[in-house]
Design a protein around this motif. Sequence first.
Motif, PDB file in Angstrom:
ATOM      1  N   MET A   1       0.805  -1.206   0.000  1.00 17.43           N
ATOM      2  CA  MET A   1       0.000   0.000   0.000  1.00 17.43           C
ATOM      3  C   MET A   1       0.844   1.265   0.000  1.00 17.43           C
ATOM      4  O   MET A   1       0.302   2.361  -0.171  1.00 17.43           O
ATOM      5  CB  MET A   1      -0.919   0.025   1.235  1.00 17.43           C
ATOM      6  N   LEU A   2       2.151   1.104   0.196  1.00 16.18           N
ATOM      7  CA  LEU A   2       2.998   2.293   0.262  1.00 16.18           C
ATOM      8  C   LEU A   2       3.804   2.424  -1.024  1.00 16.18           C
ATOM      9  O   LEU A   2       3.227   2.533  -2.101  1.00 16.18           O
ATOM     10  CB  LEU A   2       3.894   2.211   1.499  1.00 16.18           C
ATOM     11  N   GLU A   3       5.135   2.419  -0.926  1.00 20.86           N
ATOM     12  CA  GLU A   3       5.964   2.612  -2.101  1.00 20.86           C
ATOM     13  C   GLU A   3       5.621   1.592  -3.182  1.00 20.86           C
ATOM     14  O   GLU A   3       5.549   0.390  -2.916  1.00 20.86           O
ATOM     15  CB  GLU A   3       7.448   2.511  -1.732  1.00 20.86           C
ATOM     16  N   GLY A   4       5.403   2.080  -4.368  1.00 20.68           N
ATOM     17  CA  GLY A   4       5.072   1.230  -5.489  1.00 20.68           C
ATOM     18  C   GLY A   4       3.590   1.172  -5.782  1.00 20.68           C
ATOM     19  O   GLY A   4       3.180   0.773  -6.871  1.00 20.68           O
ATOM     20  N   SER A   5       2.750   1.584  -4.820  1.00 22.38           N
ATOM     21  CA  SER A   5       1.307   1.538  -5.055  1.00 22.38           C
ATOM     22  C   SER A   5       0.844   2.695  -5.928  1.00 22.38           C
ATOM     23  O   SER A   5      -0.188   2.613  -6.590  1.00 22.38           O
ATOM     24  CB  SER A   5       0.546   1.562  -3.726  1.00 22.38           C
ATOM     25  N   ILE A   7      -0.305   5.312  -4.750  1.00 24.19           N
ATOM     26  CA  ILE A   7      -1.378   5.969  -4.001  1.00 24.19           C
ATOM     27  C   ILE A   7      -0.815   6.676  -2.771  1.00 24.19           C
ATOM     28  O   ILE A   7      -1.070   7.859  -2.564  1.00 24.19           O
ATOM     29  CB  ILE A   7      -2.443   4.943  -3.566  1.00 24.19           C
ATOM     30  N   TRP A   8      -0.060   5.969  -1.952  1.00 26.00           N
ATOM     31  CA  TRP A   8       0.518   6.513  -0.736  1.00 26.00           C
ATOM     32  C   TRP A   8       2.024   6.257  -0.731  1.00 26.00           C
ATOM     33  O   TRP A   8       2.528   5.344  -1.396  1.00 26.00           O
ATOM     34  CB  TRP A   8      -0.038   5.814   0.504  1.00 26.00           C
ATOM     35  N   ASP A   9       2.695   7.049   0.078  1.00 28.53           N
ATOM     36  CA  ASP A   9       4.049   6.698   0.497  1.00 28.53           C
ATOM     37  C   ASP A   9       4.084   6.798   2.025  1.00 28.53           C
ATOM     38  O   ASP A   9       3.068   7.088   2.659  1.00 28.53           O
ATOM     39  CB  ASP A   9       5.111   7.603  -0.154  1.00 28.53           C
ATOM     40  N   GLN A  10       5.238   6.546   2.609  1.00 31.08           N
ATOM     41  CA  GLN A  10       5.317   6.497   4.068  1.00 31.08           C
ATOM     42  C   GLN A  10       4.926   7.827   4.706  1.00 31.08           C
ATOM     43  O   GLN A  10       4.276   7.867   5.756  1.00 31.08           O
ATOM     44  CB  GLN A  10       6.739   6.121   4.505  1.00 31.08           C
ATOM     45  N   SER A  11       5.282   8.918   4.059  1.00 34.47           N
ATOM     46  CA  SER A  11       4.957  10.223   4.636  1.00 34.47           C
ATOM     47  C   SER A  11       3.448  10.458   4.669  1.00 34.47           C
ATOM     48  O   SER A  11       2.926  11.086   5.599  1.00 34.47           O
ATOM     49  CB  SER A  11       5.649  11.345   3.848  1.00 34.47           C
ATOM     50  N   ASP A  12       2.735   9.966   3.662  1.00 32.77           N
ATOM     51  CA  ASP A  12       1.273  10.089   3.668  1.00 32.77           C
ATOM     52  C   ASP A  12       0.679   9.339   4.855  1.00 32.77           C
ATOM     53  O   ASP A  12      -0.182   9.859   5.581  1.00 32.77           O
ATOM     54  CB  ASP A  12       0.675   9.522   2.373  1.00 32.77           C
ATOM     55  N   LEU A  13       1.137   8.100   5.043  1.00 32.88           N
ATOM     56  CA  LEU A  13       0.598   7.280   6.122  1.00 32.88           C
ATOM     57  C   LEU A  13       0.891   7.915   7.479  1.00 32.88           C
ATOM     58  O   LEU A  13       0.024   7.954   8.359  1.00 32.88           O
ATOM     59  CB  LEU A  13       1.194   5.876   6.049  1.00 32.88           C
ATOM     60  N   ASP A  14       2.105   8.422   7.655  1.00 37.74           N
ATOM     61  CA  ASP A  14       2.464   9.052   8.927  1.00 37.74           C
ATOM     62  C   ASP A  14       1.619  10.297   9.186  1.00 37.74           C
ATOM     63  O   ASP A  14       1.155  10.534  10.308  1.00 37.74           O
ATOM     64  CB  ASP A  14       3.944   9.418   8.934  1.00 37.74           C
TER      65      ASP A  14
END
Length: 728
Positions: A1-5, A7-14
């Motif tokens: 769901m993060l890098e490669g999706s 849609i989101w990266d780690q900064s979005d999730l945080d």
Amino acid sequence: MLEGSGIWDQSDLDAHDYALLCAYTHPDTSAEALSLVTDWYVWVFFFDDYFLDKFKRTQDREAGRAHLARLPAFVPMDLATPMPEPENPVEAGLADLWRRTVPSMSMEWRARFAESTENLLNESLWELSNINAGRVSNPVEYIEMRPKVGGAPWSSGLVEYAVGAEVPARVAASRPLRVLRDAFSDGVHLCNDLFSYQREIEEEGELSNGVLVLERFLDCTTQEAADAVNDLLTSRLQQFENTTLLELPQLFADQGLSSRECADVLLYVKGLQDWQSGGHEWHMRSSRYMNGGGADAPAGLTPWGPFVLTGLGTESANVRSLVALTGAKRLRSYSHVPFTKVGPSRIPDLNPPFPLQLRPHLEGSRRHVIDWAHRMGVLAAQPGIPHSDVWNEELMAGYDLALCSAGLGPDATKEELDLSACWLAWGTYGDDYYPVVFGAPRDLAGAKRCTARLSACMPLDDSTPPEPVNALERGLIDLWSRTAGPMDPADRAKFRAAIENMTASWLWELENQFHSRVPDPIDYIEMRRHTFGSDLTMSLCRLRHSKQVPAAVYESGPMRSLESAVSDYATLLNDVFSYQQGDRVRGRDPQRRAGRAEVLRHRLPDRPAPGARADGVQAGPVPARGGARTAGDLRRLRAVGRGAARGRHVHGRVEGLDRRHPELAPRVRPLQGGRPAPQLRPEDGLGRGRPDGVGHVGGPGAVASPGPGPGPCPGFGFGGAVAHGVVS
């Protein structure tokens, strides 16, 4: 769901901080359960953004449908059922979470949670269809669809898991639990609409936002629309409190719940309450909605938000004035005075959408239904029951229920027309009987006993019904044997449930009457369908085609939406005409007055109508978006929604059905406009629904004045409402 999706990266999730959301909304949950619940929320928000990016922005409806069609395979009731191989992060996440969650939950919970999950996923197509068409829904449709799209009913299922207490299966579908779930859902979604308005409208191109819906519908400023949304949100939270304090204890007693079962329900209610307060706090802090603000906002930054001093949705930051305002609205809901003089009010231009058609058997049916009423004892006082002489032949002839039945079924046979007219007569009589026989003496216990006996008069097998003790039971036994006899067991059970929904709604009306309570607007709209007898009418409409039309058609979202639109069209039209009669004639059921004007004026801003007169005829400006004007607008917009539905929903949203099959035509054609469907208005010759119960009201623009003497209160509604053309 993060890098490669993509849609989101780690900064979005945080930045979104879903862990904070779950910590706020589930404060008493164990660390293990909180971790799993948080994963569910990460998944659902990812799904929302994934669907937005892949299908909403590209407006690729076919690909969106294909994506959604695969997801139910990842929520099997039995984990031994093999799942397909996931093809994207949404499928992989759903499969993982389902396997981790369901082993500790009952099959009943699994079925409820799977259904709400599928609603959450599938109704995303409704949003996508609106975006494709550039259509902003009307308020009634929006409130009805928003919980399915927004996912709060899904969240309520996770509340059961988080607090470790399942709602007992035997009361999970009861009115109090349903209202609690719906009020919770509306509170969550309307709060979200206030916070997310800017993000959704400016950045995402969304059209499903309550502020935007009211902004367009009321033709007002964004701030005025936000204030109205905030008022509605407050009303829904007060409905939540009312249901918890007044309806749950009665449910516990009626169903004989054990102390453990009562405790589980109360833990669930507390969990919903915690979610409301925690969700609001998270919205104030998360960067997902605060547009650069939230807990990590740079010092000195004043972010956009609904609760800053001049922000969207508030008039002031003065907490004391806010508490006083909500307290005043709470008291107003319980301040109805029976027999209050209202009006005169001007009937709006209703602009009927379809011409009227009638059957040639009408005159014979008129005689038949009067004769039937005499045989059943409807037109006489019931032995030993005070005030039970609610009807006489003159009144019933003035209602002309056969005329309404003829409009409902313009190509019905003589036998079908006679049976339909008798059902309308029975339902209308029952709705008038309850407030007079049980309302005046405040005999709720007697009303409940009567309602239970009515259910016993409709056996699902070949057993003999009880010996009737009054005309209400005698009429139902007669009609049930003539109607349900040829049905198969499944259809018979659905038909009885439709009648029980109506009789149970009569108890709801009595309780509101006893408390002098004007109901919450959303609760009113939903219950009005039952008090009006919509389920019964729709069931009668289906009888002729139950073997030809696939059951999936009736259960599909588009068909349910169409039937709701048809019902709301009729009930709101009836409210416009019967407002003054319903309040003056017997002073019964304040919820009926609510529907006719107060329930709308109660929450929405009053603004003078264009060209409003302040003379003796109109007696001051008519609230442009409250009262009768709003009821008329809602009625028209539901008709517009119905027209949009037959163009897009029937032809595009009845998924998995071959719409070329000829057996669909009898049910779909009247809703498509394939031939004119009938409309029968109160001014077309009916006495019921008029201010005085008799005489001619007049057409659009006429002034409806209270009549001089007592007459029947509007009840079942068909006599003074609309023959809305769903019978082929």
